[in-house]
Design an enzyme around this catalytic site. Sequence first.
Site, PDB file in Angstrom:
ATOM      1  N   ARG A   1      59.003 -14.252  -1.244  1.00 21.99           N
ATOM      2  CA  ARG A   1      60.105 -13.327  -0.930  1.00 21.99           C
ATOM      3  C   ARG A   1      61.027 -13.061  -2.124  1.00 21.99           C
ATOM      4  NH1 ARG A   1      59.448 -16.303   3.901  1.00 21.99           N
ATOM      5  NH2 ARG A   1      58.816 -14.953   5.639  1.00 21.99           N
TER       6      ARG A   1
ATOM      7  N   LYS B   1      62.863  -1.062 -11.084  1.00 26.16           N
ATOM      8  CA  LYS B   1      61.876  -0.368 -10.255  1.00 26.16           C
ATOM      9  C   LYS B   1      60.514  -1.011 -10.477  1.00 26.16           C
ATOM     10  CE  LYS B   1      63.436   4.364  -9.458  1.00 26.16           C
ATOM     11  NZ  LYS B   1      63.084   5.789  -9.689  1.00 26.16           N
TER      12      LYS B   1
ATOM     13  N   GLU C   1      60.004  10.017 -22.766  1.00 28.40           N
ATOM     14  CA  GLU C   1      61.151   9.431 -22.073  1.00 28.40           C
ATOM     15  C   GLU C   1      62.405   9.482 -22.943  1.00 28.40           C
ATOM     16  OE1 GLU C   1      61.270   8.621 -18.997  1.00 28.40           O
ATOM     17  OE2 GLU C   1      59.233   8.177 -18.339  1.00 28.40           O
TER      18      GLU C   1
ATOM     19  N   LYS D   1      69.921   4.216 -19.971  1.00 25.82           N
ATOM     20  CA  LYS D   1      69.298   3.717 -18.751  1.00 25.82           C
ATOM     21  C   LYS D   1      70.176   2.644 -18.104  1.00 25.82           C
ATOM     22  CE  LYS D   1      65.735   3.185 -15.844  1.00 25.82           C
ATOM     23  NZ  LYS D   1      64.353   2.888 -16.218  1.00 25.82           N
TER      24      LYS D   1
ATOM     25  N   GLU E   1      69.230   4.212  -6.591  1.00 28.85           N
ATOM     26  CA  GLU E   1      68.946   5.639  -6.620  1.00 28.85           C
ATOM     27  C   GLU E   1      69.521   6.382  -5.424  1.00 28.85           C
ATOM     28  OE1 GLU E   1      64.869   7.923  -6.800  1.00 28.85           O
ATOM     29  OE2 GLU E   1      65.128   6.801  -8.646  1.00 28.85           O
TER      30      GLU E   1
ATOM     31  N   ARG F   1      71.360   7.983 -10.261  1.00 31.36           N
ATOM     32  CA  ARG F   1      70.126   7.488 -10.871  1.00 31.36           C
ATOM     33  C   ARG F   1      68.976   8.477 -10.738  1.00 31.36           C
ATOM     34  NH1 ARG F   1      67.497   1.386 -10.642  1.00 31.36           N
ATOM     35  NH2 ARG F   1      65.621   1.913 -11.807  1.00 31.36           N
TER      36      ARG F   1
ATOM     37  N   ASN G   1      64.765  10.859 -13.050  1.00 26.95           N
ATOM     38  CA  ASN G   1      63.480  11.413 -12.640  1.00 26.95           C
ATOM     39  C   ASN G   1      63.209  12.791 -13.257  1.00 26.95           C
ATOM     40  OD1 ASN G   1      62.508   9.344 -10.769  1.00 26.95           O
ATOM     41  ND2 ASN G   1      64.268   9.923  -9.522  1.00 26.95           N
TER      42      ASN G   1
ATOM     43  N   HIS H   1      59.718  13.995 -13.874  1.00 27.41           N
ATOM     44  CA  HIS H   1      58.804  13.097 -13.170  1.00 27.41           C
ATOM     45  C   HIS H   1      58.249  13.695 -11.878  1.00 27.41           C
ATOM     46  CE1 HIS H   1      60.450  10.347 -16.065  1.00 27.41           C
ATOM     47  NE2 HIS H   1      59.745   9.337 -15.608  1.00 27.41           N
TER      48      HIS H   1
ATOM     49  N   HIS I   1      54.410  13.576 -11.841  1.00 28.99           N
ATOM     50  CA  HIS I   1      53.617  12.761 -10.921  1.00 28.99           C
ATOM     51  C   HIS I   1      52.528  13.583 -10.241  1.00 28.99           C
ATOM     52  CE1 HIS I   1      56.983   9.503 -10.416  1.00 28.99           C
ATOM     53  NE2 HIS I   1      56.368   9.442 -11.584  1.00 28.99           N
TER      54      HIS I   1
ATOM     55  N   HIS J   1      51.302   8.616 -18.679  1.00 30.36           N
ATOM     56  CA  HIS J   1      52.510   8.921 -17.918  1.00 30.36           C
ATOM     57  C   HIS J   1      53.471   9.789 -18.719  1.00 30.36           C
ATOM     58  CE1 HIS J   1      55.880   8.500 -15.223  1.00 30.36           C
ATOM     59  NE2 HIS J   1      56.602   7.934 -16.186  1.00 30.36           N
TER      60      HIS J   1
END
Length: 379
Positions: free
Chosen positions: A136, A158, A200, A244, A254, A258, A262, A265, A269, A282
Amino acid sequence: MTATPATPSTSAGFRTIEVALSANPYPVVIGDGALAGLGARIAERGFRSGTRVLVVTNPVVHEHYGAAALTSLRQAGFEPAELVIEAGEDQKTPATVARIHDAAFEQRLERGSLIVALGGGVVGDMAGFAAATWLRGIAVVQVPTTLLAMVDAAIGGKTGVNHPGGKNLIGAFHQPRLVLIDPTTLATLPEREFRAGMAEVIKYGVIGDAELFAELEAAGDLSSMAAVGPQLLQTLLERSAAAKARVVAADEREGGLRAILNYGHTLGHVVETLCGYGTWLHGEAVAIGMVAAGEIALAMGLWSAADQARQKAVIAAAGLPLAWPRLDPQAVLQCLQADKKVKDGRVRFVLPTAIGAVEIRDDVDSERILAALAAQTSP
């Protein structure tokens, strides 16, 4: 909506940027030779001698840097073991995470143990997700060895893996206890991977750092580490990590600000998913996605043709792709609906309003999306 970078501090040749979360703050340490001090840095974070550590890496990084990481950990009194996994985007699956869980079981990792992610963004995402879900949640330390991971993926917590229906649909927020960046590890990074990381960096310039963007423009050739040079590279690492860190500290999960991270992205994606993971790196897909977002913003009157031309010129200077691939329009729209940022059935796009500023919009209709992508598609 902009992202003002945090202020780095300097100590013994290393730069430290604090990710100032209210509950679990942590440092991002940047400096040549930082990998040799991995064990000591972890000890500084409160881990006791004798703690079991699982280092997760990939074959190439293992060959170059695995021994150095393990030696540093042993010298600090830790009990390290290493797991080498394949780390291509197509390997970013629950099955690979299960291998990390198996190794955690075999090495008897306890709640006081930790996982070290030594590699690029794929290794970091999977090792971080495994740490988030083992017992956990146990600690993870990120040691990125690619430019993309250094400026983006390793910072912010993330973690996750891909689903056949979309990228990063399975995951968790799990902040690292430490991010350790050693720029000398980039010496063994293939140039294509370096260029992917530059996407990035360019993103940070567009979303909130016009001064950084201007430095990129002035540099000219951004297509290799040799062309960028050590001084500018250090600047890029520091400013990107600080940007960042500042955004993550303001919006850890987010809920608002935040989401600007993206930029590029959402449609990037789509490129990765529909073209097949591994066809585009990526960062290459993000570059294509930034151009696409710029085309949508241009069509909506949000920013100027001059700014879009500036963005495309810097992306091209980094040796990154500009054209939208030939994809079935309906498949594109369907893939967009599977994006994590969809809310109430509406796709949220991060769109530029000027170099250094963006806004989040959910009013971009399908026709406008497809028209912008058609304008970007190679003849």
